[in-house]
Design a protein around this motif. Sequence first.
Motif, PDB file in Angstrom:
ATOM      1  N   ALA A 402       2.678   6.106   6.501  1.00  0.00           N
ATOM      2  CA  ALA A 402       2.894   7.510   6.136  1.00  0.00           C
ATOM      3  C   ALA A 402       3.320   8.319   7.360  1.00  0.00           C
ATOM      4  CB  ALA A 402       1.613   8.087   5.534  1.00  0.00           C
ATOM      5  N   GLU A 403       2.682   8.048   8.501  1.00  0.00           N
ATOM      6  CA  GLU A 403       3.060   8.748   9.737  1.00  0.00           C
ATOM      7  C   GLU A 403       4.508   8.445  10.109  1.00  0.00           C
ATOM      8  OE1 GLU A 403       1.962   8.622  14.520  1.00  0.00           O
ATOM      9  OE2 GLU A 403       0.479   7.900  13.065  1.00  0.00           O
ATOM     10  N   ALA A 404       4.895   7.183   9.972  1.00  0.00           N
ATOM     11  CA  ALA A 404       6.272   6.803  10.286  1.00  0.00           C
ATOM     12  C   ALA A 404       7.257   7.550   9.400  1.00  0.00           C
ATOM     13  CB  ALA A 404       6.449   5.295  10.124  1.00  0.00           C
ATOM     14  N   ALA A 405       6.941   7.671   8.121  1.00  0.00           N
ATOM     15  CA  ALA A 405       7.824   8.402   7.207  1.00  0.00           C
ATOM     16  C   ALA A 405       7.916   9.863   7.610  1.00  0.00           C
ATOM     17  CB  ALA A 405       7.315   8.274   5.777  1.00  0.00           C
ATOM     18  N   ARG A 406       6.791  10.465   7.973  1.00  0.00           N
ATOM     19  CA  ARG A 406       6.815  11.869   8.405  1.00  0.00           C
ATOM     20  C   ARG A 406       7.571  12.037   9.715  1.00  0.00           C
ATOM     21  NH1 ARG A 406       1.449  11.710   6.188  1.00  0.00           N
ATOM     22  NH2 ARG A 406       0.605  11.153   8.244  1.00  0.00           N
ATOM     23  N   ASN A 407       7.615  10.972  10.526  1.00  0.00           N
ATOM     24  CA  ASN A 407       8.356  11.027  11.793  1.00  0.00           C
ATOM     25  C   ASN A 407       9.846  10.753  11.615  1.00  0.00           C
ATOM     26  OD1 ASN A 407       6.031  11.613  13.189  1.00  0.00           O
ATOM     27  ND2 ASN A 407       5.684   9.514  13.920  1.00  0.00           N
ATOM     28  N   GLY A 408      10.269  10.622  10.383  1.00  0.00           N
ATOM     29  CA  GLY A 408      11.696  10.467  10.122  1.00  0.00           C
ATOM     30  C   GLY A 408      12.187   9.047  10.035  1.00  0.00           C
ATOM     31  N   LYS A 409      11.267   8.068  10.095  1.00  0.00           N
ATOM     32  CA  LYS A 409      11.701   6.676   9.924  1.00  0.00           C
ATOM     33  C   LYS A 409      12.002   6.413   8.442  1.00  0.00           C
ATOM     34  CE  LYS A 409      10.061   6.326  14.149  1.00  0.00           C
ATOM     35  NZ  LYS A 409      10.962   6.499  15.315  1.00  0.00           N
ATOM     36  N   GLU A 410      12.889   5.467   8.205  1.00  0.00           N
ATOM     37  CA  GLU A 410      13.142   5.030   6.838  1.00  0.00           C
ATOM     38  C   GLU A 410      12.071   3.999   6.473  1.00  0.00           C
ATOM     39  OE1 GLU A 410      15.377   6.146   4.654  1.00  0.00           O
ATOM     40  OE2 GLU A 410      15.985   7.638   6.147  1.00  0.00           O
ATOM     41  N   VAL A 411      11.094   4.423   5.737  1.00  0.00           N
ATOM     42  CA  VAL A 411       9.971   3.550   5.389  1.00  0.00           C
ATOM     43  C   VAL A 411      10.112   3.110   3.935  1.00  0.00           C
ATOM     44  CG1 VAL A 411       7.470   3.367   5.113  1.00  0.00           C
ATOM     45  CG2 VAL A 411       8.437   4.615   7.069  1.00  0.00           C
ATOM     46  N   THR A 412      10.092   1.800   3.734  1.00  0.00           N
ATOM     47  CA  THR A 412      10.135   1.233   2.383  1.00  0.00           C
ATOM     48  C   THR A 412       8.892   0.390   2.186  1.00  0.00           C
ATOM     49  OG1 THR A 412      12.556   1.131   2.443  1.00  0.00           O
ATOM     50  CG2 THR A 412      11.429  -0.201   0.774  1.00  0.00           C
ATOM     51  N   ALA A 413       8.131   0.694   1.142  1.00  0.00           N
ATOM     52  CA  ALA A 413       6.918  -0.062   0.833  1.00  0.00           C
ATOM     53  C   ALA A 413       7.072  -0.695  -0.543  1.00  0.00           C
ATOM     54  CB  ALA A 413       5.696   0.840   0.863  1.00  0.00           C
ATOM     55  N   VAL A 414       6.960  -2.015  -0.582  1.00  0.00           N
ATOM     56  CA  VAL A 414       6.965  -2.732  -1.857  1.00  0.00           C
ATOM     57  C   VAL A 414       5.500  -2.982  -2.213  1.00  0.00           C
ATOM     58  CG1 VAL A 414       7.738  -4.763  -3.117  1.00  0.00           C
ATOM     59  CG2 VAL A 414       9.166  -3.809  -1.283  1.00  0.00           C
ATOM     60  N   ILE A 415       4.989  -2.222  -3.168  1.00  0.00           N
ATOM     61  CA  ILE A 415       3.567  -2.257  -3.507  1.00  0.00           C
ATOM     62  C   ILE A 415       3.372  -2.992  -4.823  1.00  0.00           C
ATOM     63  CG2 ILE A 415       1.527  -0.857  -4.018  1.00  0.00           C
ATOM     64  CD1 ILE A 415       2.703   1.346  -2.302  1.00  0.00           C
ATOM     65  N   GLU A 416       2.513  -3.991  -4.788  1.00  0.00           N
ATOM     66  CA  GLU A 416       2.198  -4.714  -6.018  1.00  0.00           C
ATOM     67  C   GLU A 416       1.035  -4.010  -6.709  1.00  0.00           C
ATOM     68  OE1 GLU A 416       2.198  -6.115  -9.082  1.00  0.00           O
ATOM     69  OE2 GLU A 416       3.699  -7.202  -7.907  1.00  0.00           O
ATOM     70  N   LEU A 417       1.355  -3.240  -7.720  1.00  0.00           N
ATOM     71  CA  LEU A 417       0.330  -2.468  -8.411  1.00  0.00           C
ATOM     72  C   LEU A 417      -0.643  -3.354  -9.175  1.00  0.00           C
ATOM     73  CD1 LEU A 417       2.323   0.546  -9.882  1.00  0.00           C
ATOM     74  CD2 LEU A 417       1.011   0.432  -7.765  1.00  0.00           C
ATOM     75  N   ARG A 418      -0.227  -4.576  -9.513  1.00  0.00           N
ATOM     76  CA  ARG A 418      -1.041  -5.395 -10.406  1.00  0.00           C
ATOM     77  C   ARG A 418      -1.932  -6.392  -9.674  1.00  0.00           C
ATOM     78  NH1 ARG A 418       4.160  -7.351 -13.355  1.00  0.00           N
ATOM     79  NH2 ARG A 418       4.757  -7.146 -11.170  1.00  0.00           N
ATOM     80  N   ALA A 419      -2.211  -6.162  -8.392  1.00  0.00           N
ATOM     81  CA  ALA A 419      -3.172  -7.015  -7.691  1.00  0.00           C
ATOM     82  C   ALA A 419      -4.535  -6.842  -8.352  1.00  0.00           C
ATOM     83  CB  ALA A 419      -3.237  -6.629  -6.212  1.00  0.00           C
ATOM     84  N   ARG A 420      -5.059  -7.904  -8.933  1.00  0.00           N
ATOM     85  CA  ARG A 420      -6.227  -7.808  -9.812  1.00  0.00           C
ATOM     86  C   ARG A 420      -7.411  -7.137  -9.124  1.00  0.00           C
ATOM     87  NH1 ARG A 420      -7.277 -13.239 -12.068  1.00  0.00           N
ATOM     88  NH2 ARG A 420      -5.703 -12.717 -13.603  1.00  0.00           N
ATOM     89  N   PHE A 421      -7.976  -6.148  -9.803  1.00  0.00           N
ATOM     90  CA  PHE A 421      -9.124  -5.345  -9.383  1.00  0.00           C
ATOM     91  C   PHE A 421      -8.797  -4.381  -8.237  1.00  0.00           C
ATOM     92  CE2 PHE A 421     -11.270  -9.194 -11.157  1.00  0.00           C
ATOM     93  CZ  PHE A 421     -11.740  -8.571 -12.309  1.00  0.00           C
ATOM     94  N   ASP A 422      -7.543  -4.372  -7.771  1.00  0.00           N
ATOM     95  CA  ASP A 422      -7.120  -3.385  -6.772  1.00  0.00           C
ATOM     96  C   ASP A 422      -6.017  -2.486  -7.319  1.00  0.00           C
ATOM     97  OD1 ASP A 422      -8.673  -3.671  -4.379  1.00  0.00           O
ATOM     98  OD2 ASP A 422      -7.779  -5.654  -4.130  1.00  0.00           O
ATOM     99  N   GLU A 423      -5.823  -2.498  -8.634  1.00  0.00           N
ATOM    100  CA  GLU A 423      -4.733  -1.731  -9.232  1.00  0.00           C
ATOM    101  C   GLU A 423      -4.880  -0.236  -8.937  1.00  0.00           C
ATOM    102  OE1 GLU A 423      -5.647  -5.236 -12.034  1.00  0.00           O
ATOM    103  OE2 GLU A 423      -6.801  -3.678 -11.013  1.00  0.00           O
ATOM    104  N   GLU A 424      -6.080   0.281  -9.150  1.00  0.00           N
ATOM    105  CA  GLU A 424      -6.298   1.715  -8.958  1.00  0.00           C
ATOM    106  C   GLU A 424      -6.082   2.106  -7.501  1.00  0.00           C
ATOM    107  OE1 GLU A 424      -9.521   5.078 -10.460  1.00  0.00           O
ATOM    108  OE2 GLU A 424      -9.960   2.945 -10.674  1.00  0.00           O
ATOM    109  N   SER A 425      -6.595   1.279  -6.593  1.00  0.00           N
ATOM    110  CA  SER A 425      -6.416   1.535  -5.162  1.00  0.00           C
ATOM    111  C   SER A 425      -4.945   1.511  -4.780  1.00  0.00           C
ATOM    112  CB  SER A 425      -7.188   0.484  -4.355  1.00  0.00           C
ATOM    113  OG  SER A 425      -6.937   0.611  -2.982  1.00  0.00           O
ATOM    114  N   ASN A 426      -4.181   0.577  -5.351  1.00  0.00           N
ATOM    115  CA  ASN A 426      -2.765   0.469  -4.999  1.00  0.00           C
ATOM    116  C   ASN A 426      -1.948   1.634  -5.550  1.00  0.00           C
ATOM    117  OD1 ASN A 426      -3.280  -1.819  -3.592  1.00  0.00           O
ATOM    118  ND2 ASN A 426      -2.360  -3.236  -5.046  1.00  0.00           N
ATOM    119  N   ILE A 427      -2.351   2.170  -6.700  1.00  0.00           N
ATOM    120  CA  ILE A 427      -1.700   3.384  -7.204  1.00  0.00           C
ATOM    121  C   ILE A 427      -1.925   4.535  -6.222  1.00  0.00           C
ATOM    122  CG2 ILE A 427      -1.775   5.135  -9.030  1.00  0.00           C
ATOM    123  CD1 ILE A 427      -2.355   2.854 -11.012  1.00  0.00           C
ATOM    124  N   ALA A 428      -3.151   4.620  -5.691  1.00  0.00           N
ATOM    125  CA  ALA A 428      -3.452   5.663  -4.695  1.00  0.00           C
ATOM    126  C   ALA A 428      -2.624   5.466  -3.434  1.00  0.00           C
ATOM    127  CB  ALA A 428      -4.942   5.655  -4.372  1.00  0.00           C
TER     128      ALA A 428
END
Length: 699
Positions: A402-428
Amino acid sequence: MNIEAHAVDGHAEDTNLPEYTYNERYINRELSILDFHLRVLEQAVDPLHPLLERLNFLLIFSRNMDEFFEIRVAGVMEQLTLGNDSYTPDGLTPKQVLEQISKTAHEAIERQYRILNQEILPKLREEDICFLRRGELSPAQTAWVKKYFHDQVAPVLTPISLDPAHPFPRLVNKSLNFIVTLEGKDAFGRQIDLAVVPAPRSLPRVVRLPDELTDGKEHHVMLSAIIHEHVSDLFPGMTATGCYQFRVTRNADLELNEDVEDLAIALKGELSSRRFGRAVRLEVTQSCPKHIYQYLLNEFELHEEQLYKVDGPVNLARLVSNFKRPHLKYAAYTPVIPKVLRKSENIFSAMKKQDILLHHPFESFAPVITLLREAARDPKVLAIKQTLYRSGPDSEIVQLLAEAARNGKEVTAVIELRARFDEESNIAVANVLQEAGAVVVYGIVGYKTHAKMILVIRRENNKLARYAHLGTGNYHAGNARMYTDYGLLTTGKELCEDVHRIFQELTGMGKMAKLKKLLHAPFTLHSHLLGFIDDEIAHARAGKDAHIIVKVNALTEVQLINKLYEASQAGVKIDLIIRSICCLRPGLPGLSENIHVRSIVGRFLEHTRVFYFSNDGHPRVYGSSADWMNRNLFNRVEACFPIEDPTLRKYIYQQGLLNYLKDNERAWVLSGDGSWTRVQRPENELPHNAQQVLIESFR
């Protein structure tokens, strides 16, 4: 025998093998993972572990069994409900699998509580760590507990009477509850016989008594005992004639339609249903009368074989407290930083010098954090790309992205929302990064993104330079202190180019990426593994030494199993170090005589995925995010990376593989009949604990 399925994990059967039935050739997947949980349980009676570590293994077993019922048992029950009575690939019907699970699980859970009551708790009491029963409290302690109940517990309890106006409540998955039998009439003159009292999850399950009431000893009272003692106070004017703990485990697997328009929104909707899925197990205390547990079984639509009567707290997984007894735990271990990183000006200059292999938890996860921190703050860095599978929104990794994105870097995050039992955390996590200005994508619908990759693009002398990290484990600093994993820091041109192409594949559209060094699922990994085994077969048939060593968490994919059988028949020496599920049967005459399977269960959770092929003196060594399972090889995006530096290859071979094959303290060996046996060290042989050897070597 009529067998409709011809694969452990859903792929076609190779019939060019000796005449063994399916049951003789393959071990059932569900029963195999249950066997792993039993190996974890055995750690609770192992005197080589400190006492509080033994207690911790007992609690880990509880958590493992919770997930086993929520996912694996629930899945088999679903097959039965849908009328699927066909044979599974190993020759068992779903009904037979459930029957074997029930028998083994009942015996194991009975043993778990016997270990708790007859071994762990008495030894803790010798150390002045006590869990006091209601009858053991002094008058002063009784008064304190009564005040605690009225001040801290009663205000957040909601007793629910069971009558025509109050049907049986929907109870949350794995929550602690009490069913209370009553006599008398309530304020409205109603004759109420039964009530349910859910215990909110906000309440601690273990309450420590003040030091002044215990002479400074660590004395605790279970929340269940506190509620039981004062439950009548919740029903003024009535008498509680009985109070019984119970807990229901529900199906917690999520099902998502592949045609959803917004994965995050659809997933949020499914998460709430997980708490109230179909019941798969009921736990009650041994004191619960038959008419009460029969009533509960009827309410949850369960049969008596799905009932587990336990001699202690039904929510044993939450029997945790911050015990202040360092001598009853493992001595603290501080992971080391590789010398090349300690002596370099920054991580970029270190990575330019050489490939750097990190072996967690023996070596620190800090260099991965450092890579992101320096990248986020370095004006020369233009872009950062990363996959995230299990990382909380408060983790330093996410905050640095997040800091890198605010500093103007091109930040790309590929987030797996369906990691079992971590879905809610990954949405956050996704929300945090999107708010900071990062580009967030959820990978490919229908394929979980399980690869562990970071790519940093930096401008140097008017040219773009790439820096990559590839790992076998998640980007989770907490896991890196408890799980064994490898991470490779590299500037290798072709490797970094391959990582770049996989990111393009994940975020854009187009044909399969053509890679030079990396193998990736679901495209090239499986076929290359088969090819590597074929090469060893050819070497063996030519009279050359041929050796395969595979260290993974699970082996279930049938084509690989059959190819290993073929290699064994050709004379290839095969050593498999499998943490949990293994569907292959070793040592079968004419089929798998040259295959040896072992499992290591120790202080740290073995999690590395690494593959070694001797290749006629030119060894191939790969690290990977993928286990040898159908889901990893065909239904996930995975990365498998070569270890090209000869020094690093030698290290993995000697310390990451041979070291574990020598273990005679934490090792279990699989027999062809599917049973696991603890390795017995010969009297004339020195003890060898692979994890301890690594601790000492780095220390």
